[in-house]
Design a protein around this motif. Structure first.
Motif, PDB file in Angstrom:
ATOM      1  N   GLU A 380       0.887  -0.697  -0.217  1.00 14.51           N
ATOM      2  CA  GLU A 380       0.014  -0.215   0.105  1.00 14.51           C
ATOM      3  C   GLU A 380       0.904   1.138   0.147  1.00 14.51           C
ATOM      4  O   GLU A 380       0.760   2.626  -0.820  1.00 14.51           O
ATOM      5  CB  GLU A 380      -0.885   0.083   1.598  1.00 14.51           C
ATOM      6  CG  GLU A 380      -2.332  -1.105   1.157  1.00 14.51           C
ATOM      7  CD  GLU A 380      -2.721  -1.422   2.235  1.00 14.51           C
ATOM      8  OE1 GLU A 380      -4.115  -1.085   2.053  1.00 14.51           O
ATOM      9  OE2 GLU A 380      -2.640  -1.056   3.623  1.00 14.51           O
ATOM     10  N   SER A 390      -5.081   6.031  -7.706  1.00 14.78           N
ATOM     11  CA  SER A 390      -5.420   4.952  -6.911  1.00 14.78           C
ATOM     12  C   SER A 390      -5.001   4.517  -5.676  1.00 14.78           C
ATOM     13  O   SER A 390      -6.610   3.806  -5.707  1.00 14.78           O
ATOM     14  CB  SER A 390      -4.719   3.666  -7.722  1.00 14.78           C
ATOM     15  OG  SER A 390      -4.817   4.323  -9.095  1.00 14.78           O
ATOM     16  N   PHE A 391      -4.376   4.831  -5.044  1.00 14.97           N
ATOM     17  CA  PHE A 391      -4.311   5.010  -3.653  1.00 14.97           C
ATOM     18  C   PHE A 391      -5.170   5.360  -2.542  1.00 14.97           C
ATOM     19  O   PHE A 391      -6.370   4.596  -1.573  1.00 14.97           O
ATOM     20  CB  PHE A 391      -2.758   4.846  -2.932  1.00 14.97           C
ATOM     21  CG  PHE A 391      -3.279   5.121  -1.301  1.00 14.97           C
ATOM     22  CD1 PHE A 391      -2.970   3.582  -0.529  1.00 14.97           C
ATOM     23  CD2 PHE A 391      -3.327   5.982  -0.649  1.00 14.97           C
ATOM     24  CE1 PHE A 391      -2.831   4.025   0.669  1.00 14.97           C
ATOM     25  CE2 PHE A 391      -2.723   6.047   0.505  1.00 14.97           C
ATOM     26  CZ  PHE A 391      -2.419   4.469   1.166  1.00 14.97           C
ATOM     27  N   GLU A 394      -8.822   3.874  -3.332  1.00 16.30           N
ATOM     28  CA  GLU A 394      -9.673   2.553  -3.121  1.00 16.30           C
ATOM     29  C   GLU A 394      -9.590   2.485  -1.597  1.00 16.30           C
ATOM     30  O   GLU A 394     -10.254   2.081  -0.907  1.00 16.30           O
ATOM     31  CB  GLU A 394      -8.038   1.665  -3.321  1.00 16.30           C
ATOM     32  CG  GLU A 394      -8.336   0.322  -2.914  1.00 16.30           C
ATOM     33  CD  GLU A 394      -7.124  -0.501  -3.207  1.00 16.30           C
ATOM     34  OE1 GLU A 394      -6.575  -1.212  -2.913  1.00 16.30           O
ATOM     35  OE2 GLU A 394      -6.991  -0.252  -4.908  1.00 16.30           O
ATOM     36  N   GLU A 395      -8.630   3.435  -0.480  1.00 20.05           N
ATOM     37  CA  GLU A 395      -8.968   3.778  -0.037  1.00 20.05           C
ATOM     38  C   GLU A 395     -10.308   4.446   0.798  1.00 20.05           C
ATOM     39  O   GLU A 395     -11.064   4.414   1.989  1.00 20.05           O
ATOM     40  CB  GLU A 395      -7.448   4.938   1.129  1.00 20.05           C
ATOM     41  CG  GLU A 395      -5.739   3.796   0.694  1.00 20.05           C
ATOM     42  CD  GLU A 395      -6.236   2.893   1.822  1.00 20.05           C
ATOM     43  OE1 GLU A 395      -6.102   3.818   3.111  1.00 20.05           O
ATOM     44  OE2 GLU A 395      -6.477   1.694   2.427  1.00 20.05           O
ATOM     45  N   GLY A 398     -12.867   1.490  -1.387  1.00 19.48           N
ATOM     46  CA  GLY A 398     -12.755   0.062  -1.205  1.00 19.48           C
ATOM     47  C   GLY A 398     -13.473  -0.856  -1.581  1.00 19.48           C
ATOM     48  O   GLY A 398     -14.821  -0.163  -2.633  1.00 19.48           O
ATOM     49  N   ASP A 399     -13.130  -2.420  -1.916  1.00 23.88           N
ATOM     50  CA  ASP A 399     -14.054  -3.300  -2.109  1.00 23.88           C
ATOM     51  C   ASP A 399     -15.080  -3.900  -1.530  1.00 23.88           C
ATOM     52  O   ASP A 399     -14.509  -3.115   0.041  1.00 23.88           O
ATOM     53  CB  ASP A 399     -12.752  -4.732  -2.012  1.00 23.88           C
ATOM     54  CG  ASP A 399     -11.465  -4.210  -3.564  1.00 23.88           C
ATOM     55  OD1 ASP A 399     -10.566  -3.966  -3.820  1.00 23.88           O
ATOM     56  OD2 ASP A 399     -12.324  -3.491  -4.477  1.00 23.88           O
ATOM     57  N   SER A 404     -12.268  -7.951   0.656  1.00 23.94           N
ATOM     58  CA  SER A 404     -10.901  -7.408   0.361  1.00 23.94           C
ATOM     59  C   SER A 404     -10.233  -6.938   1.684  1.00 23.94           C
ATOM     60  O   SER A 404     -11.453  -7.044   2.802  1.00 23.94           O
ATOM     61  CB  SER A 404     -11.272  -6.077  -0.167  1.00 23.94           C
ATOM     62  OG  SER A 404     -10.136  -5.869  -0.214  1.00 23.94           O
ATOM     63  N   GLU A 573      -6.877  10.610 -12.753  1.00 23.09           N
ATOM     64  CA  GLU A 573      -7.572   9.029 -12.962  1.00 23.09           C
ATOM     65  C   GLU A 573      -9.075   9.779 -12.887  1.00 23.09           C
ATOM     66  O   GLU A 573      -9.564  10.297 -12.075  1.00 23.09           O
ATOM     67  CB  GLU A 573      -7.320   8.149 -12.172  1.00 23.09           C
ATOM     68  CG  GLU A 573      -6.236   8.109 -11.564  1.00 23.09           C
ATOM     69  CD  GLU A 573      -6.257   6.434 -12.795  1.00 23.09           C
ATOM     70  OE1 GLU A 573      -7.013   6.161 -13.131  1.00 23.09           O
ATOM     71  OE2 GLU A 573      -5.422   6.087 -13.119  1.00 23.09           O
ATOM     72  N   ASP A 575     -11.819   8.063 -11.740  1.00 23.24           N
ATOM     73  CA  ASP A 575     -12.581   8.189  -9.867  1.00 23.24           C
ATOM     74  C   ASP A 575     -12.211   9.302  -9.754  1.00 23.24           C
ATOM     75  O   ASP A 575     -13.171   9.778  -9.087  1.00 23.24           O
ATOM     76  CB  ASP A 575     -11.620   6.986  -9.806  1.00 23.24           C
ATOM     77  CG  ASP A 575     -12.960   5.629 -10.317  1.00 23.24           C
ATOM     78  OD1 ASP A 575     -13.817   5.768 -10.683  1.00 23.24           O
ATOM     79  OD2 ASP A 575     -12.190   4.357  -9.835  1.00 23.24           O
TER      80      ASP A 575
END
Length: 975
Positions: A380, A390-391, A394-395, A398-399, A404, A573, A575
Motif C-alpha cells: 500500500e 489509485s491509492f 481505493e482507500e 474500497g472493495d 478484501s 484518473e 474515479d
C-alpha cells in the motif's frame, strides 16, 4: 431433419461459423439460427460434440448452440418446443459416456446436462442421478472426474430451485445420496493427503480436483438439502469434520510452499471449506449453534494468535473474519430486551458467545486488529508513492468488505467494538494515550501505528462519543500534527484530516469551523496529492453537515474553490476526477449564489473535461451533477453556458444515443433546472424538446421529471412552445392516458391545467383533443378524487376564462351523448356541486366558485334550478379564503395579490428561480389571485336580482338553506 444428410451440412455450417471472416461467418450463423427450430437439429449437435475426432472449436460451438436451445425450446409450452421423443433420445445420449477429453467442453456439457436436469429431473429423467453415482464410483480416472463434474453442476442447479415442491424434491434427493457424497469426499480427501505427504504432486493434484468437486456437492446438499439439519447426525458430523480437515489443509500449505503447482487449488479448497461454514451459518443459524464455539476458537486462533503464521493467506483471513462477524452480529444469537421473551436457542448462543469473548480475548482481538491488520502494508505504501490517485480512491472507496482484507478488517472492528464497547473503549483510549505528542519522523513503525490507531478512533467515532473530548483533542493535539510539514509525516497529516471528517457530524463545535477551514486551506496546498484528495473529501463532509453555516465559510470560499479547481485539473484518473467533482458540486450547492464570482475557470474547463470523458459515462454523470448545481448557483446568468450546456442536455436525453442509459436521469434534472433558471426562451432551448416524445414513450421512472420539464416550457414561453409542440405533445398524452396509473393521469392533466392557466385561449385550442375526456370524466363522476379534482380545475379554467370555448365543447358533448345542452349542463353542475369535497386545494375551490358564478346572471331554468348548489359552493369557498380583520371586524379575501414583491431571504434560504418569478407574475393576472370572491359573489347575485326582479330573486333565494343565507349575508355585509 434427416440425420445422415443433415450431419454434414450442420458440420459445415458450424465450421464456417468459427471463421474469422465475417463474409463466411454471418451466413453460417443465419443458417444455424434457421435450423434451431428444426426437428432433429439438437440430435445432430449431440453427435457432433460427442465426436472427439472433430475440431475442438466446432465441437465447442455445437455445445453452445445445444445449451442455448435448452433455454429456448426445451419447455413443453415453448414455441417450437422439442418433441418428447427427441428429448428422450437426447437425455439418453447425454449420459452414455463421460469421457470428454477437453476440460472446457466437459464443463459446458456438465452445465448443459444441469440445465436439462433443472427442467426434467427427477420426473422425466429418474435415471440421471443413479447413472452419475455409478460413473463416479468407476475406476477410470477421466470418466470419474467428468461424472463428478456433472454431478456437481446438477446438484448446484437443483439446489437453486426455490419453489416449495422443488425444495422438497431436493431434500429427498439429499437424504438419499448424502452418505455416498460424504464417503466420496472423505475418500478423495484421504487420497490427497496421503499423496501430498508422499510428495506425489501430480497424483495429489488429481485427487485434490476430485476433493474440490465432491466438497462442492456436499456444500449444496448440506446447506439446501435439509429442513432441520441439526437433527441429522451425518450432516453435523460432516460440519464438525470440516474444522479438522481445514487444519490438515492449512498444514499442507506450509508443506507445499507458495510455488507448488497445487498451491492455488489447495487455497481454493480451503476457502470452499470456510464457505460451507459461512453458508450454513447464514441459512441455518439455529442449527449452527453447536458449532459456534469451535468456529470462534478456530477463526480467532488462526487470525489473532501466532498459530496462523506461515499457513494463512489473505482470502482465508477474510473468510475467518467474516465468520466471527456473522456470529457477533447474528440477530438469532441475541436475547430479547426482556430476557423472559427470549427464545431458548438465542439464550444458548448468547451464553456461548459471552463465555468465549472474555476480557482478555476481546482485548487481544481489539489490539491485534488495530496494531497488526490496520497497519498500512508495504504494498500500500508503495502504491501511495507510485500511483497516489489509485491509492486515494481505493482507500476511500474500497472493495466489498466480504472479499478484501482492509475493509473486512474495519467492518469486523466496528461490529466487535459496537457489541463490546465497554471492554474495548479503554483499550483503544490507552493506545491513543501512548501515542500523544508528535511522532519522530524517522520512526516509521510508530508513524504506521499512529495511523492505525487514529483510523480506529475515526471508525468508532459514534461509539466513542461520550469518552473523547474531540474539540480539545483537535485544538491541543491534532492541529499540531497537521503543522508538521516533513514529507514522511504526510501519513499522519492525511489520517488526521480524514479523522476530522469522521468526527465532524459526531462531535465538533460550530465555533471551531473557521479554524478547520484554515486547516483545509493549508492542506489543499500540501505537497502530497493523497493528502489533498483526503482534505477535499473532508471538506465535502464538512459542508454537507447540518451545522454548516455559509457565513463562516464565505471568507475561505474563493481560495478553497480555486484550490479545488486546481486539484480537479491535476488529477488524471476518472474515479478521482469524479470524487473531486462531487466535492465541488457539494460546495456550490451549499453556498448557492455566493459562488457566482468564482466559477469562471470551472465553466471554461468543463467543456474540455466533457470532451475528454467521452468513454467514461460515470465521469460524465459527475459532470452533469456539477452542472446542475452550477446552473442553480448562477441562476439567470446560466444562459451564458448555453453553447456548452444545451448540447450536453441534448445528448444526455436522446434515447437514440447509447450514453443515455447512464446520463438520462441527471440529464433530465439538468434540463429542468436550466428551464427553471432561464430568463428567456432561445431557439436552441426550444429545439431540445424534440427529444421529449421518445422520452414520454419510455414511460419510465423519469416520467414525473419529464412532466415538470413540459411545465417549465409552458411557464417560460407558452405561445412559442405550444405552437411548436402542442400537437405532438397531445398525441403523446393521448397514448399515455390509455395505460397509466391514476397518479400518472394527474401529472398529464396538470400540464393541461397549467397551459390553460398561463394561456387560456391558446391552451384550450392546443389541448382540445384531451378536453372531451375531461368533460366525460366529470359527467360520469370519476371515482378517483385527485383525478376528479384535476378535471374540475381544468373545466373551471375553461368555463371562467374561455366561455365561448366551453359553449362549443358543451355543444360537441351534447351531440356525442345525444342529450340536450341544458340537460348536460345541469348534469355537469350537479356533479360539480356533489364532488366539491374532492377538491382540497383552496385555490381550486375558489376557482370552482368563480367558474360556477360566471354562469350568472342567467334566465336559463336549468342554471336557476342549480342555484342553491352554486350558492352552497360559494359559501364554502368564502369560508376557505376569507379572513377577518380583528380591528375592523370586516372580511377580506386572503388570496388576493396586488403586486410583485422580492421576498426577503434569510442566509439559509434559496433565492427564487426565474420560474418562481414567472409564476408570481402569472398569479397577479390569475382570477384566483386578482378577483375578490366576496365582490364577485355580490356582483353576480346583484346582477341575477336585476335580471329576475326582487320578487323572482326572492323566490330563488328561498331555495337556499336559511343558515347558508345567514352566512352569506355575514360575508357580504358592508358591500
Amino acid at each position: 431433419m434427416d440425420m445422415d444428410s443433415a450431419s454434414s451440412v450442420v458440420l459445415q455450417a458450424l465450421t464456417q461459423a468459427t471463421s474469422q471472416d465475417t463474409a463466411v461467418l454471418k451466413p453460417a450463423e443465419e443458417q444455424l439460427r434457421q435450423w434451431e427450430t428444426q426437428p432433429g437439429f439438437y440430435s445432430v449437435l449431440l453427435n457432433i460434440f460427442n465426436n472427439h475426432m472433430l475440431d475442438v472449436n466446432v465441437r465447442w460451438l455445437a455445445v453452445l448452440y445445444f445449451k442455448n436451445g435448452i433455454d429456448r425450446y426445451w419447455r413443453r409450452v415453448a414455441p417450437h418446443a422439442l418433441s418428447e421423443e427427441e428429448k428422450t433420445s437426447l437425455r439418453a445420449g447425454l449420459i452414455t459416456n463421460f469421457n470428454e477429453p477437453v476440460n472446457q467442453i466437459a464443463t459446458q456439457i456438465a452445465v448443459l446436462i444441469a440445465k436439462v436436469a433443472r427442467l426434467d429431473c427427477p420426473r422425466q429423467w429418474p435415471e440421471l442421478i443413479p447413472i452419475l453415482l455409478e460413473s463416479v464410483k468407476g475406476q477410470d480416472g477421466l470418466q470419474q472426474h467428468r461424472a463428478l463434474l456433472t454431478f456437481y453442476h446438477v446438484t448446484k442447479t437443483l439446489a437453486s430451485k426455490r419453489l416449495a415442491q422443488d425444495r422438497r424434491l431436493f431434500q429427498d434427493l439429499a437424504s438419499g445420496i448424502y452418505s455416498f457424497a460424504c464417503s466420496l469426499w472423505s475418500h478423495h480427501t484421504d487420497c490427497f493427503l496421503q499423496q501430498i505427504y508422499a510428495r506425489d504432486e501430480a497424483a495429489a493434484l488429481s485427487s485434490l480436483e476430485r476433493t474440490l468437486l465432491s466438497l462442492k456437492v456436499l456444500r449444496k446438499l448440506t446447506v439446501h438439502g435439509f429442513q432441520e439439519p441439526q437433527q441429522n447426525m451425518e450432516v453435523m458430523g460432516f460440519l464438525n469434520a470440516v474444522f479438522e480437515r481445514l487444519k490438515q489443509f492449512l498444514e499442507c500449505c506450509r508443506q507445499v510452499g507458495s510455488d507448488s503447482t497445487c498451491r492455488e487449488k489447495l487455497e481454493k479448497t480451503i476457502i470452499l471449506y470456510t464457505k460451507v461454514l459461512l453458508d450454513f451459518l447464514e441459512y441455518h443459524p439455529c442449527a449452527f449453534i453447536p458449532l459456534i464455539q469451535r468456529s470462534l476458537e478456530f477463526a480467532v486462533t488462526y487470525v489473532f494468535t501466532p498459530a496462523g503464521e506461515g499457513v494463512t493467506f489473505e482470502r482465508f483471513i477474510v473468510q475467518c473474519m467474516n465468520l466471527i462477524k456473522m456470529i457477533v452480529k447474528n440477530d438469532a444469537y441475541k436475547p430479547a430486551k426482556n430476557i423472559d421473551d427470549s427464545k431458548p436457542e438465542s439464550l444458548e448462543a448468547h451464553k456461548i458467545k459471552t463465555a468465549f469473548f472474555t476480557h482478555p480475548t476481546l482485548t487481544e482481538i481489539g489490539r491485534r486488529l488495530v496494531s497488526h491488520y490496520f497497519l498500512l502494508t508495504e504494498e500500500e505504501l508503495a502504491m501511495w508513492e507510485e500511483d497516489p490517485e489509485s491509492f486515494a480512491v481505493e482507500e476511500t472507496g474500497g472493495d466489498s468488505w466480504k472479499y478484501s482484507l482492509r475493509p473486512c478488517t474495519e467492518v469486523l472492528f466496528l461490529d466487535i467494538f459496537h457489541n463490546y464497547s465497554q471492554t474495548l473503549t479503554p483499550v483503544l483510549l490507552d493506545m491513543v494515550q501512548n501515542l500523544q505528542g508528535p511522532t519522530n519522523v524517522e520512526d516509521s513503525v510508530q508513524l504506521l501505528m499512529k495511523d492505525a490507531v487514529y483510523n480506529a478512533v475515526g471508525l468508532a467515532a459514534y461509539e466513542l462519543f461520550d469518552n473523547v473530548d474531540f474539540d480539545q483533542w483537535f485544538k491541543n493535539q491534532l492541529l499540531g500534527e497537521l503543522q508538521v510539514s516533513h514529507h514522511r509525516y504526510k501519513l499522519i497529516r492525511r489520517r488526521v484530516i480524514w479523522l476530522i471528517g469522521q468526527w465532524i457530524s459526531v462531535k465538533f463545535k460550530s465555533d471551531l469551523r473557521p479554524l478547520l477551514y484554515e486547516v483545509i486551506l493549508s492542506l489543499m496546498q500540501d505537497p502530497d496529492l493523497v493528502v489533498r484528495i483526503e482534505t477535499a473529501t473532508t471538506l465535502k463532509l464538512t459542508v454537507d453537515d447540518f451545522e454548516f453555516r455559509t457565513e463562516q465559510f464565505l471568507p475561505y470560499l474563493e481560495s478553497i474553490f480555486g484550490l479545488l479547481f486546481q486539484l480537479l485539473q491535476q488529477v488524471t484518473e476518472c474515479d478521482t476526477k469524479m470524487q473531486v467533482l462531487h466535492v465541488i458540486s457539494c460546495v456550490i450547492e451549499r453556498v448557492g449564489i455566493q459562488i457566482r464570482p468564482y466559477v469562471g475557470c470551472l465553466v471554461q474547463y468543463l467543456p474540455l473535461l466533457w470532451k475528454q470523458s467521452e468513454e467514461h459515462n460515470m465521469l460524465r454523470c459527475a459532470i452533469l451533477t456539477t452542472l446542475i448545481q452550477l446552473v442553480q448557483g448562477l441562476g439567470a446568468e446560466s444562459k451564458n453556458l448555453y453553447p456548452f450546456l444545451l448540447p450536453v442536455i441534448q445528448l444526455s436525453t436522446d434515447v437514440s444515443q447509447p450514453p443515455h442509459v447512464y446520463l438520462l436521469e441527471d440529464g433530465l434534472e439538468l434540463w429542468l433546472v436550466t428551464l427553471e433558471n432561464s430568463p428567456a426562451i432561445t431557439p436552441e432551448l426550444l429545439r431540445i424538446f424534440q427529444n421529449m416524445s421518445a422520452l414520454l414513450e419510455l414511460s419510465s421512472e423519469n416520467l414525473r421529471t419529464c412532466f415538470h420539464i413540459v411545465n417549465g416550457y409552458i411557464y417560460l414561453s407558452a405561445t412559442e412552445f405550444l405552437q411548436n409542440y402542442a400537437e405532438s405533445l397531445c398525441r403523446s398524452f393521448c397514448d399515455l392516458l390509455k395505460d397509466i396509473t391514476n397518479e400518472g393521469r394527474v401529472q398529464v392533466l396538470k400540464v393541461v391545467e397549467i397551459a390553460l392557466k398561463v394561456s387560456p385561449m391558446l391552451g384550450a385550442h392546443m389541448f382540445q383533443p384531451l378536453l372531451p375526456a375531461v368533460f366525460r370524466g366529470i359527467v360520469d363522476g370519476e371515482r378517483y378524487p385527485v383525478v376528479m379534482s384535476t378535471y374540475l380545475g381544468i373545466m373551471g379554467r375553461v368555463l371562467l376564462q374561455n366561455f365561448s370555448f366551453f359553449s362549443s365543447l358543451l355543444s360537441q358533448m351534447a351531440s356525442e351523448c345525444n342529450q340536450e345542452m341544458d340537460q348536460l349542463l345541469g348534469n355537469v353542475i350537479e356533479m360539480w356541486v356533489d364532488r366539491m369535497d374532492n377538491i382540497t386545494q383552496p385555490e381550486r375551490r375558489k376557482l370552482s366558485s368563480l367558474a360556477l358564478l360566471s354562469l350568472l346572471p342567467s334566465d336559463n331554468s336549468v342554471i336557476q334550478d342549480k342555484f342553491c348548489g352554486i350558492v352552497n359552493i360559494c359559501v364554502e369557498a368564502l369560508h376557505d379564503v376569507m379572513t377577518e380583520d380583528p380591528e375592523t371586524g370586516t372580511f377580506k379575501d386572503c388570496m388576493l395579490m396586488s403586486h410583485f414583491e422580492e421576498p426577503k431571504l434569510s442566509d439559509d434560504e434559496e433565492p427564487p428561480t426565474e420560474q418562481d418569478k414567472r409564476k408570481k407574475l402569472l398569479a397577479l393576472e390569475d382570477p384566483v389571485h386578482s378577483v375578490s370572491l366576496q365582490q364577485f359573489v355580490y356582483e353576480k347575485l346583484k346582477a341575477q336580482q336585476a335580471l329576475m326582479g326582487d320578487q323572482g330573486f326572492g323566490a330563488l333565494m328561498e331555495t337556499v338553506d336559511t343558515e347558508l343565507v345567514r352566512q352569506l349575508q355575514e360575508f357580504l355585509q358592508g358591500l
